[in-house]
Enzyme design. Structure first.
Site, mmCIF file in Angstrom:
data_model
loop_
_atom_site.group_PDB
_atom_site.id
_atom_site.type_symbol
_atom_site.label_atom_id
_atom_site.label_comp_id
_atom_site.label_asym_id
_atom_site.label_seq_id
_atom_site.Cartn_x
_atom_site.Cartn_y
_atom_site.Cartn_z
ATOM 1 N N ASP A 76 -12.197 8.913 9.227
ATOM 2 C CA ASP A 76 -10.937 8.543 8.584
ATOM 3 C C ASP A 76 -11.167 7.394 7.615
ATOM 4 O O ASP A 76 -11.738 6.367 7.975
ATOM 5 C CB ASP A 76 -9.915 8.115 9.636
ATOM 6 C CG ASP A 76 -8.580 7.723 9.022
ATOM 7 O OD1 ASP A 76 -7.710 8.597 8.890
ATOM 8 O OD2 ASP A 76 -8.410 6.539 8.671
ATOM 9 N N TYR B 66 -8.802 1.453 1.268
ATOM 10 C CA TYR B 66 -9.856 0.766 2.011
ATOM 11 C C TYR B 66 -11.002 0.363 1.092
ATOM 12 O O TYR B 66 -11.837 -0.470 1.463
ATOM 13 C CB TYR B 66 -10.414 1.656 3.136
ATOM 14 C CG TYR B 66 -9.436 2.035 4.212
ATOM 15 C CD1 TYR B 66 -8.166 1.471 4.281
ATOM 16 C CD2 TYR B 66 -9.780 2.976 5.177
ATOM 17 C CE1 TYR B 66 -7.272 1.843 5.272
ATOM 18 C CE2 TYR B 66 -8.901 3.352 6.176
ATOM 19 C CZ TYR B 66 -7.645 2.788 6.215
ATOM 20 O OH TYR B 66 -6.767 3.163 7.206
ATOM 21 N N LYS C 286 -6.264 8.901 2.180
ATOM 22 C CA LYS C 286 -4.830 8.623 2.041
ATOM 23 C C LYS C 286 -4.454 8.240 0.612
ATOM 24 O O LYS C 286 -5.217 7.576 -0.090
ATOM 25 C CB LYS C 286 -4.427 7.493 2.992
ATOM 26 C CG LYS C 286 -4.844 7.749 4.436
ATOM 27 C CD LYS C 286 -4.556 6.563 5.339
ATOM 28 C CE LYS C 286 -5.164 6.761 6.706
ATOM 29 N NZ LYS C 286 -6.620 6.505 6.708
ATOM 30 N N HIS D 48 -0.098 7.190 2.692
ATOM 31 C CA HIS D 48 -0.481 6.038 3.511
ATOM 32 C C HIS D 48 0.730 5.296 4.081
ATOM 33 O O HIS D 48 0.729 4.904 5.252
ATOM 34 C CB HIS D 48 -1.347 5.084 2.683
ATOM 35 C CG HIS D 48 -2.261 4.243 3.507
ATOM 36 N ND1 HIS D 48 -3.438 3.719 3.018
ATOM 37 C CD2 HIS D 48 -2.187 3.810 4.792
ATOM 38 C CE1 HIS D 48 -4.044 3.034 3.966
ATOM 39 N NE2 HIS D 48 -3.301 3.060 5.042
#
Length: 292
Positions: free
Chosen positions: A46, A51, A76, A106
């Site tokens: 994931d 990120y 996401k 997200h």
């Protein structure tokens, strides 16, 4: 309650119950963590656009040597690209250098320059994601949401043509969200638990109930907390680490008894907290925090 290694999405796709989370996994570490995890049994990774590590996640997948067809990969849509989801998807696909098994919204929180963008509606974003998915099933195998509570979920399902395959939310004994989990399962939506330990240095790791059960099975307390989510029907879980030993340890799932699950769930009645609070979005003023 017996632990099942996989769940089946409403698309028919198989999703491994335990995955490696990569939130806050730093550049220079996450590629190795993904490679090591995949070489040691994990089949579910994931990540997210926000990120900032999609490229390294993709590199770790390739370095592992595990066939891509055996891996389930989630990323996401960022809050800042609710208005341009197709562009965001292409950027994620380029960074990962592979197709995406699950693409999530997200947050239900369009943002612009770090502030809520009131010119956009997150449900309209979902409709755009539906259209993109229908045109690009070779690139995106399923779509879903994240950080959606009961109120927002009901609002979405009134207008959605495609029921989300997954809702990824914070779940741990002090944030059990049982009503949300049951609502999702009723609608055929798998729930993925992030922050299953509560947080870094979480008080749950030293909780007497968690410690007692860990001692019984001779495992770290983290295993009990991860196993609690993996034992919930229709729930998958994302432990996170960049340390080899912890990546291995986190993959050990216990078959907890009904009584142990009851004891762990009772923690929520006495000490409720969230590790991931949406205050940074400014979304609380628009009702986000009241929508569970």
């Amino acid at each position: 309650m017996p632990y099942h290694e996989t769940v089946t999405l409403n698309t028919g796709a198989i999703m491994p119950t335990v995955g490696l989370g990569t939130w806050k996994s730093a550049p220079g570490q996450v590629e190795h963590a993904v490679e090591f995890a995949l070489k040691n049994g994990y089949k579910h990774i994931d990540t997210a656009y926000d990120y900032g590590n999609e490229a390294e996640v993709g590199q770790g997948i390739k370095a592992s040597g595990v066939p891509r067809s055996e891996i389930f990969l989630t990323t996401k849509l960022p809050n800042s690209q609710h208005g341009t989801p197709e562009k965001a998807l292409e950027e994620s696909l380029a960074a990962l250098d592979t197709y995406i098994d699950l693409w999530l919204m997200h947050w239900p929180a369009p943002m612009k320059h770090g502030r809520p963008d009131r010119s956009l509606n997150w449900i309209d974003t979902w409709k755009k994601m539906e259209a993109i998915y229908e045109k690009n099933k070779d690139k995106v195998r399923a779509i879903g949401v994240s950080n959606i509570g009961v109120k927002y979920l009901k609002e979405l399902l009134k207008e959605a043509k495609i029921v989300p395959a997954v809702n990824q939310v914070e779940l741990h004994p002090s944030c059990a969200q049982e009503a949300l989990v049951q609502e999702c399962l009723k609608d055929g939506i798998i729930v993925t638990a992030y922050s299953p330990l509560g947080s870094d240095n979480s008080p749950l790791l030293k909780d007497p109930v968690v410690s007692k059960i860990a001692a019984k099975y001779n495992v770290p307390t983290a295993n009990v907390l991860i196993s609690l989510q993996a034992n919930r029907p229709g729930v998958t879980v994302l432990p996170k680490s960049v340390t080899n030993a912890r990546i291995l340890a986190n993959f050990k799932i216990l078959d907890l008894t009904d009584e142990e699950i009851k004891e762990l769930n009772a923690i929520d009645e006495t000490r409720h907290f969230r590790a991931c609070k949406p205050h940074w979005t400014g979304w609380g003023s628009l009702g986000w925090e009241d929508q569970e």
